[in-house]
Design an enzyme around this catalytic site. Sequence first.
Site, PDB file in Angstrom:
ATOM      1  N   SER A 611      22.273 -11.375  -2.636  1.00  0.00           N
ATOM      2  CA  SER A 611      22.909 -10.477  -1.677  1.00  0.00           C
ATOM      3  C   SER A 611      24.177 -11.149  -1.138  1.00  0.00           C
ATOM      4  O   SER A 611      25.093 -11.424  -1.918  1.00  0.00           O
ATOM      5  CB  SER A 611      21.926 -10.100  -0.572  1.00  0.00           C
ATOM      6  OG  SER A 611      22.406  -9.018   0.185  1.00  0.00           O
ATOM      7  N   ASP A 686      19.431  -0.264  -7.049  1.00  0.00           N
ATOM      8  CA  ASP A 686      19.787  -0.816  -5.739  1.00  0.00           C
ATOM      9  C   ASP A 686      20.540   0.234  -4.929  1.00  0.00           C
ATOM     10  O   ASP A 686      21.604   0.694  -5.336  1.00  0.00           O
ATOM     11  CB  ASP A 686      20.654  -2.064  -5.942  1.00  0.00           C
ATOM     12  CG  ASP A 686      20.788  -2.909  -4.680  1.00  0.00           C
ATOM     13  OD1 ASP A 686      20.640  -2.355  -3.577  1.00  0.00           O
ATOM     14  OD2 ASP A 686      21.050  -4.116  -4.801  1.00  0.00           O
ATOM     15  N   HIS A 718      17.226  -3.519  -4.323  1.00  0.00           N
ATOM     16  CA  HIS A 718      17.910  -4.733  -3.880  1.00  0.00           C
ATOM     17  C   HIS A 718      16.984  -5.941  -3.946  1.00  0.00           C
ATOM     18  O   HIS A 718      17.427  -7.061  -4.149  1.00  0.00           O
ATOM     19  CB  HIS A 718      18.428  -4.540  -2.460  1.00  0.00           C
ATOM     20  CG  HIS A 718      19.399  -5.579  -2.023  1.00  0.00           C
ATOM     21  ND1 HIS A 718      20.556  -5.855  -2.718  1.00  0.00           N
ATOM     22  CD2 HIS A 718      19.408  -6.430  -0.950  1.00  0.00           C
ATOM     23  CE1 HIS A 718      21.225  -6.814  -2.116  1.00  0.00           C
ATOM     24  NE2 HIS A 718      20.550  -7.182  -1.046  1.00  0.00           N
TER      25      HIS A 718
END
Length: 749
Positions: A611, A686, A718
């Site tokens: 991320s 995602d 994600h």
Amino acid sequence: MSPYWKCGAALGALLLSVSAQAQNKPAPQKLTLERVFASPDLSGPQPRALKLSPDGKLVTLLKPRTDEKERLDLWAVDTSTGAERMLVDSKKTGSGAELSEAEKMQRERDRSVAGNTGIVSYDWAPDGKSILVPVDGDLYLAALDGKVRRLTDTPDGELNGVVSPRGGYVSFVRGGNFFVQPMGGTEKQLTQGASDTLNWGVAEFVAQEEMDRRTGYWWSPDDKLIAVARVDESPVGVVTRTAIGGEGTKVYEQRYPAAGKPNALVDLYVMKPEGGSQVKVDLGPEKDIYLARVDWSKDGKTLYVQRESRDQKTLDLLAVDPATGKARVILTEKAKSWINLSNNFHPLKDGSFLWWSEKTGHGHLYHVRGGKWTALTSGDWEVRDVVGVDEGVNGGRGLVYFTGNKETPLEQQLYVASLAKAGPLKQLTSTGWWNDAVMDGAASRIVVARSNTDQPKQVYLADSAGKQMQWLSENAILGDHPYAPYLASHAKTKFGTIKAADGSTLYTRIMTPPLEAGKRYPVFMLHYGGPGSGRQVTNSWGSPIYQYLVDKGWIVFVVDNRGTPDRGKAFEDQIYHAMGTVEVEDQLAGVHWLKTQPYVDPQRIATYGWSYGGYMSLKLLEKAPGVFSAAVSGAPVTKWELYDTHYTERYLGQPQEKPSAYPGSGAVDEAVKIKDPLLLIHGMSDDNVVFDNSTALIAKMQGAAVPFEMMVYPGQTHRVGGPGISVHLWHTIEDFLARHGTAPETPAK
């Protein structure tokens, strides 16, 4: 002195005997990837959603199954005897129906339950006789004797189910509309007009993802009124999210508020549970605002609303008359950079309230009465969460309980302070641990959950003075504990500090295999590095994957850079309009320190992040070619114009107001500078860091003939993980690092 040391022959015999015993002694058992991600959880029982029953006789919690650690069941522990029992078995209660897309995405937003199945939330009835339990999209009412009654049975799942404060109603959202159901009665739909773009009673995307607001409705304490949010997403741009799975592809038209683009329009209405007219709350003439928080006064006569400006530099506290909707500003916070939201606003019975503010540069508590602020805490440290309040009425003592990091940023402790004035604090939990806590409504008992780098989560019950009454989950690594076979090879974590370029102190942690003199080891340097929730260096139990890496021969190293939270506003503000700058500098300072250590192989330092950490991996390769032997970038943001409004604009401003901040902070334009081996990883479904971020990077690198490797995961969001997937992911990472000469001498097969 032993006579053995006086005789050479005897000494030789002794050494031979010791050598033989050492050869016969089994080597410490080492972890495998398969065991790291298998059931039962290596960390032992990891209870979550801890709550005290209204009468204090039970502690309820969600606990993973030993044979399926992703599935949670509802358990109860008797606070007088310590006896525990399962209250609701998710496999026996649920229908097995597939969750609605809305509930899937809600779970994805809530990181604490993402990837879990079974029961992920529950709500006690105020009389303490039953618990509302959502399972597989429907609502159930569980009695304490184990009997479960189904409340809803519809094709559309119910969201945000709760029991009203006095227990008269169950409420929920279905199909975008808001419903209430009297206990034992028939449900009633209170709102109309829900559609693909209009919803009642739910939190909009950015509220869930970035503002830590999970609901869109709030009951008054007397059950007479409900404040309900109306969310109109029609202005929000559409992102075509192609959820590519193993068995086909689904296309979703997702409303995603990208930086600089319109947000959802959020209004607030007050309504009665029996229906009738609705009162619209006056949130002011400016419509482009955030509904940050909503609370009721103790007597239910005032509705409090925290209204945040689009640029997040102004936060107003409004007092609303629920009968008319008229509002007045009673408090305003302003910041030059941005305001961090908190959940520490607590109305008190006398009309005053608790407030949390960073106006001194650090987050502290204030008792606000009629415009007068009384500081209850102060200093160069941070108050994190208010846990309980004893208001000092009916024999109470006038105390506030909260977590904070007064002694060190590495730990979190529970403290108690006077509610009336500044004074000495009392620490209620033990130093050497990261402590979380919950209390009952009367602030008479505490449930403490604690861990450190050598002990996975333990849970105990304490009185209001912090004295331990009994273990609820001792979780000692003994006997048949899942981690016991691997304890002999457990690597100790060492904490340290280095200096940033501006003199700031940066905290580090390092785990090493047993070091041999003259030998140098590869480094697995992991990072997140982002603001908001970016802390990695804490004295808390970590993922067993780190221990696995050490067992394989890696040094695992982490540094918390400037911009991460819990170190004061000035430390965090250094990334304002400058993301991808000081974070990179500080990670490279960590590399410089590593290269001065005699046991580190400076040619084999790999970096890994997910991320924001994946974004950091890219920026590190772009800014410092040749420093890292390889990098892994998971689900990275590559163009901040593609990420959501509330997060991105908080730190970079809107693109049209600060256009220069975006390309410089992005990772696409300079991707052509990447010279070192890169593995890019992304889940193909995602909905947070949308896959377009990776495709933009891919196109740029391919167009410039820059080589890289990639692994994509169909159907994964994600969070890439789960049975089978997690093992594949880490085997992929290991193989990549081994092929690029970064792995330990004996790479994984």
